[in-house]
Design a protein around this motif. Sequence first.
Motif: not given
Length: 279
Positions: A159, A243-251, A276
């Motif tokens: 993480i 990268r952690t702000e792109k969570y909507e993409y990854f979800l 990402g």
Amino acid sequence: MLKKESFIELSARQRAKALLDKGTYRELLGPFDDIESPWLEKQGIVPQADDGMVVAKGTIKGVPTVVVAIEGSFQGGSMGEVSGAKMSAALDLAALDCTEGRYIQAVLCLETGGVRLQEANLGLAAIADIHASIMNLRRYAPVIGIVAGTVGCFGGMSIAAGLCSYLIVTREARLGLNGPQVIEQEAGIREYDSKNKPFIWQMTGGEVRAECGFADKFVPDDAETVRKAVIECSEKGVPKEFRTEKYEYFLEKLEKFDTSKQVDENSAKELFVRGGSHD
């Protein structure tokens, strides 16, 4: 032609020296300061004088830098109370310098299996502090992570790798939340055969992680090439979006994945397609 020097074969201290400009290396809380874990000897384990964590200040291409390198050969690079405190404190002091007008970036050499089981909750708390410290500093200056090999980067420290402004990996690197043996133990050998090395690297190896966008630079195992990659990331400065702000993409991607099928290298690449990465 200059002879290549393996970055992977270097110790944590040697990695820090290889990254910093020649003549600028200055170690903080080194082995002669005798700050080691108070918990290992009580459990019959010989402690290490620096607790497997090297913190050094210097410059990289003239830019003030703190390098924090985990020694993967000591307890599998596991994070305990002391080693974790050294990393988080170094990052916090760098952030403080930045707020007071003294710019300093950070480079983290992450060769770790995650929390040190012998220190349990103390190790978990230390890793949580590291996460907070990375997020604090990355607002002001790049926090550049390197996963080279041979230990890889797993557990809570994976993480930490994901929180870095930029992440550099080699072909020999491995990156994952859970290690192969843990997955096999919990889900069975049919789900994940920890002895199947090609399969493991196809799933968590540096190359596939870079192609899926979980790492920003994929480099060969060469100390000078790794250093050049760090310089390139440094010159980019603070990313406009982490990268952690792109969570909507990854979800969204994960929701489309069919968990009834065995994931493989190709399905992982098709799923993420470098979404990402900053490149």
